[in-house]
Design a protein around this motif. Sequence first.
Motif, PDB file in Angstrom:
ATOM      1  N   PRO A  46       0.832  -1.199   0.000  1.00 57.21           N
ATOM      2  CA  PRO A  46       0.000   0.000   0.000  1.00 57.21           C
ATOM      3  C   PRO A  46       0.868   1.251   0.000  1.00 57.21           C
ATOM      4  N   SER A  47       0.306   2.315  -0.517  1.00 57.34           N
ATOM      5  CA  SER A  47       1.073   3.561  -0.565  1.00 57.34           C
ATOM      6  C   SER A  47       1.208   4.142   0.832  1.00 57.34           C
ATOM      7  N   ALA A  48       2.214   4.938   1.024  1.00 56.63           N
ATOM      8  CA  ALA A  48       2.472   5.531   2.335  1.00 56.63           C
ATOM      9  C   ALA A  48       1.394   6.539   2.713  1.00 56.63           C
ATOM     10  N   SER A  49       0.686   7.069   1.727  1.00 59.01           N
ATOM     11  CA  SER A  49      -0.324   8.079   2.017  1.00 59.01           C
ATOM     12  C   SER A  49      -1.678   7.478   2.357  1.00 59.01           C
ATOM     13  N   ALA A  50      -1.812   6.151   2.308  1.00 57.53           N
ATOM     14  CA  ALA A  50      -3.092   5.519   2.603  1.00 57.53           C
ATOM     15  C   ALA A  50      -3.447   5.739   4.079  1.00 57.53           C
ATOM     16  N   ALA A  51      -4.710   6.109   4.325  1.00 53.66           N
ATOM     17  CA  ALA A  51      -5.170   6.331   5.687  1.00 53.66           C
ATOM     18  C   ALA A  51      -5.316   4.988   6.384  1.00 53.66           C
ATOM     19  N   PRO A  52      -5.019   4.930   7.686  1.00 58.40           N
ATOM     20  CA  PRO A  52      -5.174   3.657   8.389  1.00 58.40           C
ATOM     21  C   PRO A  52      -6.640   3.249   8.422  1.00 58.40           C
ATOM     22  N   GLU A  53      -6.870   1.950   8.356  1.00 55.72           N
ATOM     23  CA  GLU A  53      -8.239   1.449   8.401  1.00 55.72           C
ATOM     24  C   GLU A  53      -8.781   1.610   9.813  1.00 55.72           C
ATOM     25  N   ARG A  54     -10.007   2.118   9.909  1.00 55.96           N
ATOM     26  CA  ARG A  54     -10.603   2.323  11.224  1.00 55.96           C
ATOM     27  C   ARG A  54     -10.862   0.980  11.894  1.00 55.96           C
ATOM     28  N   PRO A  55     -10.626   0.918  13.197  1.00 58.58           N
ATOM     29  CA  PRO A  55     -10.938  -0.330  13.903  1.00 58.58           C
ATOM     30  C   PRO A  55     -12.451  -0.526  13.959  1.00 58.58           C
ATOM     31  N   ARG A  56     -12.884  -1.748  14.107  1.00 62.75           N
ATOM     32  CA  ARG A  56     -14.320  -2.038  14.178  1.00 62.75           C
ATOM     33  C   ARG A  56     -14.621  -2.812  15.452  1.00 62.75           C
ATOM     34  N   GLN A  57     -15.642  -2.355  16.163  1.00 63.76           N
ATOM     35  CA  GLN A  57     -16.118  -3.079  17.329  1.00 63.76           C
ATOM     36  C   GLN A  57     -16.764  -4.385  16.858  1.00 63.76           C
ATOM     37  N   ARG A  58     -16.838  -5.326  17.767  1.00 62.82           N
ATOM     38  CA  ARG A  58     -17.525  -6.592  17.499  1.00 62.82           C
ATOM     39  C   ARG A  58     -18.612  -6.771  18.548  1.00 62.82           C
ATOM     40  N   LEU A  59     -19.635  -7.524  18.202  1.00 62.51           N
ATOM     41  CA  LEU A  59     -20.713  -7.773  19.154  1.00 62.51           C
ATOM     42  C   LEU A  59     -20.224  -8.477  20.410  1.00 62.51           C
ATOM     43  N   ASP A  60     -19.197  -9.306  20.268  1.00 66.85           N
ATOM     44  CA  ASP A  60     -18.717 -10.062  21.414  1.00 66.85           C
ATOM     45  C   ASP A  60     -17.572  -9.372  22.152  1.00 66.85           C
ATOM     46  N   ASP A  61     -17.310  -8.106  21.854  1.00 69.53           N
ATOM     47  CA  ASP A  61     -16.261  -7.371  22.558  1.00 69.53           C
ATOM     48  C   ASP A  61     -16.629  -7.177  24.030  1.00 69.53           C
ATOM     49  N   THR A  62     -15.628  -7.280  24.863  1.00 66.59           N
ATOM     50  CA  THR A  62     -15.802  -6.961  26.275  1.00 66.59           C
ATOM     51  C   THR A  62     -15.478  -5.473  26.461  1.00 66.59           C
ATOM     52  N   GLU A  63     -15.671  -4.974  27.656  1.00 68.19           N
ATOM     53  CA  GLU A  63     -15.313  -3.578  27.953  1.00 68.19           C
ATOM     54  C   GLU A  63     -13.811  -3.385  27.766  1.00 68.19           C
ATOM     55  N   ALA A  64     -13.020  -4.390  28.144  1.00 62.76           N
ATOM     56  CA  ALA A  64     -11.562  -4.307  27.972  1.00 62.76           C
ATOM     57  C   ALA A  64     -11.200  -4.247  26.482  1.00 62.76           C
ATOM     58  N   ASP A  65     -11.911  -5.023  25.658  1.00 57.71           N
ATOM     59  CA  ASP A  65     -11.677  -4.989  24.207  1.00 57.71           C
ATOM     60  C   ASP A  65     -11.963  -3.587  23.664  1.00 57.71           C
ATOM     61  N   TYR A  66     -13.074  -3.012  24.114  1.00 55.10           N
ATOM     62  CA  TYR A  66     -13.458  -1.673  23.663  1.00 55.10           C
ATOM     63  C   TYR A  66     -12.408  -0.640  24.081  1.00 55.10           C
ATOM     64  N   GLN A  67     -11.956  -0.723  25.314  1.00 47.60           N
ATOM     65  CA  GLN A  67     -10.946   0.226  25.786  1.00 47.60           C
ATOM     66  C   GLN A  67      -9.660   0.112  24.967  1.00 47.60           C
ATOM     67  N   ALA A  68      -9.313  -1.105  24.568  1.00 53.35           N
ATOM     68  CA  ALA A  68      -8.123  -1.294  23.727  1.00 53.35           C
ATOM     69  C   ALA A  68      -8.337  -0.681  22.341  1.00 53.35           C
ATOM     70  N   LEU A  69      -9.574  -0.759  21.831  1.00 53.51           N
ATOM     71  CA  LEU A  69      -9.877  -0.170  20.520  1.00 53.51           C
ATOM     72  C   LEU A  69      -9.758   1.356  20.519  1.00 53.51           C
ATOM     73  N   VAL A  70     -10.139   1.997  21.617  1.00 58.92           N
ATOM     74  CA  VAL A  70     -10.137   3.461  21.640  1.00 58.92           C
ATOM     75  C   VAL A  70      -8.796   4.071  22.055  1.00 58.92           C
ATOM     76  N   LYS A  71      -7.846   3.250  22.479  1.00 57.83           N
ATOM     77  CA  LYS A  71      -6.533   3.787  22.886  1.00 57.83           C
ATOM     78  C   LYS A  71      -5.861   4.606  21.784  1.00 57.83           C
ATOM     79  N   PRO A  72      -5.827   4.133  20.539  1.00 56.22           N
ATOM     80  CA  PRO A  72      -5.202   4.965  19.496  1.00 56.22           C
ATOM     81  C   PRO A  72      -5.906   6.317  19.322  1.00 56.22           C
ATOM     82  N   TYR A  73      -7.227   6.328  19.466  1.00 57.98           N
ATOM     83  CA  TYR A  73      -7.975   7.589  19.376  1.00 57.98           C
ATOM     84  C   TYR A  73      -7.576   8.509  20.532  1.00 57.98           C
ATOM     85  N   GLN A  74      -7.522   7.946  21.728  1.00 61.01           N
ATOM     86  CA  GLN A  74      -7.145   8.744  22.895  1.00 61.01           C
ATOM     87  C   GLN A  74      -5.731   9.297  22.738  1.00 61.01           C
ATOM     88  N   LYS A  75      -4.828   8.478  22.217  1.00 57.06           N
ATOM     89  CA  LYS A  75      -3.447   8.917  22.001  1.00 57.06           C
ATOM     90  C   LYS A  75      -3.405  10.055  20.981  1.00 57.06           C
TER      91      LYS A  75
END
Length: 184
Positions: A46-75
């Motif tokens: 892929p080209s260097a200018s490609a935007a990173p793919e957004r993470p996707r929640q899953r129905l079976d995610d736990t609260e810990a899974d969700y918190q791990a998903l939002v860490k890059p956003y928080q950073k």
Amino acid sequence: MFRTSARLGLVAVIAVLGVTGCSQGKPEAEKPRVATLIPPSASAAPSASAAPERPRQRLDDTEADYQALVKPYQKCMKAQGFADQKSGASWAEGDDVPEELRKAQDACKNFWPLPPWEMDDANPEAKDFARDTVKCLKAKGVKYVEVADDGIGISSGGKDNDSRSIALTGEYLDACQREVAAKK
């Protein structure tokens, strides 16, 4: 009888020489070609200018899974000058968002998790999923529950905000969503 077997032997020798001669014409280094949808001029990386793919929640995610998903956003938001929030909320939404916060949110939007595919308005089957989830909730005794105005969300409690319906929805929603998803 001798002549027949001599002829057969001669035919066998010619056949072997013919096969051997054909195989010697092809270099061993050449590999067989395989059909592909990628043209030879296209780069596999892929080209260097490609935007990173957004993470996707899953129905079976736990609260810990969700918190791990939002860490890059928080950073990202922290790098934009906004402090972390424990809940991972998008900090603010709507028309009342200050301009500098809106800019930071726009800069970080590729890190904010997408909803589970079953509840994503980009999914043409999301409305069916919501309807089936409501049917499941009603089968479990939730009296006041319906598909929300957006067509993909779930609304419970009715006009009177029936606390029993709200409590039962909270208790059974995850189980119903997983049950409906397993059937699809």
